[in-house]
Design an enzyme around this catalytic site. Structure first.
Site, mmCIF file in Angstrom:
data_model
loop_
_atom_site.group_PDB
_atom_site.id
_atom_site.type_symbol
_atom_site.label_atom_id
_atom_site.label_comp_id
_atom_site.label_asym_id
_atom_site.label_seq_id
_atom_site.Cartn_x
_atom_site.Cartn_y
_atom_site.Cartn_z
ATOM 1 N N GLU A 90 29.126 74.833 44.694
ATOM 2 C CA GLU A 90 30.662 74.972 45.147
ATOM 3 C C GLU A 90 31.172 76.471 44.527
ATOM 4 O OE1 GLU A 90 33.177 71.873 43.492
ATOM 5 O OE2 GLU A 90 31.908 70.277 44.553
ATOM 6 N N HIS A 117 36.805 69.504 47.377
ATOM 7 C CA HIS A 117 36.837 68.927 45.910
ATOM 8 C C HIS A 117 38.153 68.559 45.598
ATOM 9 C CE1 HIS A 117 34.506 68.814 41.921
ATOM 10 N NE2 HIS A 117 35.629 67.962 41.992
ATOM 11 N N ARG A 148 30.347 64.250 41.702
ATOM 12 C CA ARG A 148 30.007 65.640 41.473
ATOM 13 C C ARG A 148 28.752 66.321 42.345
ATOM 14 N NH1 ARG A 148 33.585 66.758 39.309
ATOM 15 N NH2 ARG A 148 33.682 67.249 37.289
HETATM 16 C C1 DGY Z 1 37.141 65.718 37.692
HETATM 17 O O1 DGY Z 1 38.193 65.605 36.918
HETATM 18 O O2 DGY Z 1 35.916 65.820 37.208
HETATM 19 C C2 DGY Z 1 37.344 66.049 39.071
HETATM 20 O O3 DGY Z 1 36.208 66.368 39.890
HETATM 21 C C3 DGY Z 1 38.498 67.248 39.265
HETATM 22 O O4 DGY Z 1 38.832 67.393 40.446
#
Ligand code: DGY
Length: 320
Positions: free
Chosen positions: A267, A285, A238
């Site tokens: 992002e 992503h 993330r």
């Molecule tokens: C999530 O499920 O958190 C992913 O980053 C989505 O792509």
């Protein structure tokens, strides 16, 4: 009479049909991004909403949606949702754990291999018409086989990344606040290491922790400076876990030697320094984005919404 729900972005038609069996649905199959104001306006008369990770659900939004009972995120990560504010407002929040673990682990390996073996950089070189023929020292990369793989965050995805390393005869280390049990370590062929040991010994360091205040800039200038010379960094967790500005500076100095990145701090904006670097692989992503997995995520979010608003007990409730 069916209750009203909102789906903030485009979803699969069959999942939308499933929702329509239960609710009066306002959809967004045109996939137009909603800013905070538009989202609030669309939610004033809704009882439930299916969100994506770009929709911010905070106290301010919740104060404008007095009827809201459930927020069902189409993602396992939920740092876009203020759970405390949801609980205070009596709103159930859910995520989609489990269904994306394997696809995300697969994609992590795509980043590992393409970064280590310079796949994207050499593809660009060839397409640009620059290939003049084979020579010995062309695009020398980093061997993945028999290398040391360091996994930061040993949850469901980190463990799957480890298991995929078995075929590459790697030494696998992991760091996690919580040590895995002996059977998990054995089946993943992985050994716990301190953070400093992980940074110093890993040829390939891959990050699999969720974003939270406690993991903000977990990998910053100090950690990058401790990485083994020649090592590469892989990040499909993330944005915000890595300090992107510090990473750009570190990549320019050659330590780490390369990076494979799927997530970023702001992002969809990227730190402008990343674009010009040849030693990075950049993807938007998409680690969970196989057709089957994105469908499974949307369906699970829809099932959470139906369960939340019918029996009051969604399977993936985050704020019981
Ligand atoms: C999530 O499920 O958190 C992913 O980053 C989505 O792509």
């Amino acid at each position: 009479m069916k209750v009203k729900v909102l789906v903030t972005r485009e979803i699969f038609d069959d999942v939308l049909d499933y929702l329509k069996q239960h609710f009066e649905v306002t959809d967004n199959q045109a996939d137009t991004p909603m800013d905070a104001e538009t989202l609030a306006q669309n939610l004033t008369d809704k009882i439930g909403v299916m969100t994506t990770l770009v929709d911010r659900v905070d106290e301010n939004l919740l104060s404008r949606c007095p009827n809201l009972k459930a927020v069902c995120n189409i993602a396992v990560g939920f740092n876009n949702i203020d759970l405390a504010a949801c609980s205070k407002a009596g709103v159930m929040a859910t995520n989609t754990p489990g269904v994306l673990d394997d696809s995300t682990a697969d994609f992590t390996w795509a980043l590992i291999l393409s970064t280590a073996r310079r796949v994207v950089e050499s593809d660009a070189h060839l397409r640009a018409g620059n290939w003049k023929g084979w020579h010995l020292k062309q695009f020398l990369g980093l061997d993945v086989h028999h290398a040391t793989l360091g996994i930061l965050g040993f949850g469901r995805i980190g463990r799957r990344v480890a298991r995929r390393a078995l075929g590459f005869d790697m030494t696998v280390l992991y760091h996690d606040g919580q040590r895995a049990d002996a059977e998990t370590e054995r089946s993943c062929n992985a050994a716990w290491a301190s953070m400093d040991e992980l940074l110093a010994r890993s040829d390939i360091l891959t990050i699999h922790v969720p974003y939270a205040p406690s993991t903000h800039h977990l990998v910053g200038a100090a950690e990058l400076a401790k990485m083994k010379p020649g090592a590469i960094l892989i990040h499909a967790a993330r944005g915000g876990v890595v300090d992107d500005a510090a990473l750009v500076a570190a990549l320019k100095s050659g330590r780490p030697a390369g990076a494979g990145l799927d997530v970023y701090e702001n992002e969809p904006s990227l730190n402008p320094g990343l674009i010009g670097l040849p030693n990075v692989v950049l993807t938007p992503h998409i680690a969970s984005s196989s057709a089957a997995t994105r469908h499974a995520m949307a369906l699970l979010a829809a099932q959470n919404l139906v369960a939340a608003l019918t029996i009051g007990k969604p399977p993936n409730l985050l704020n019981p």
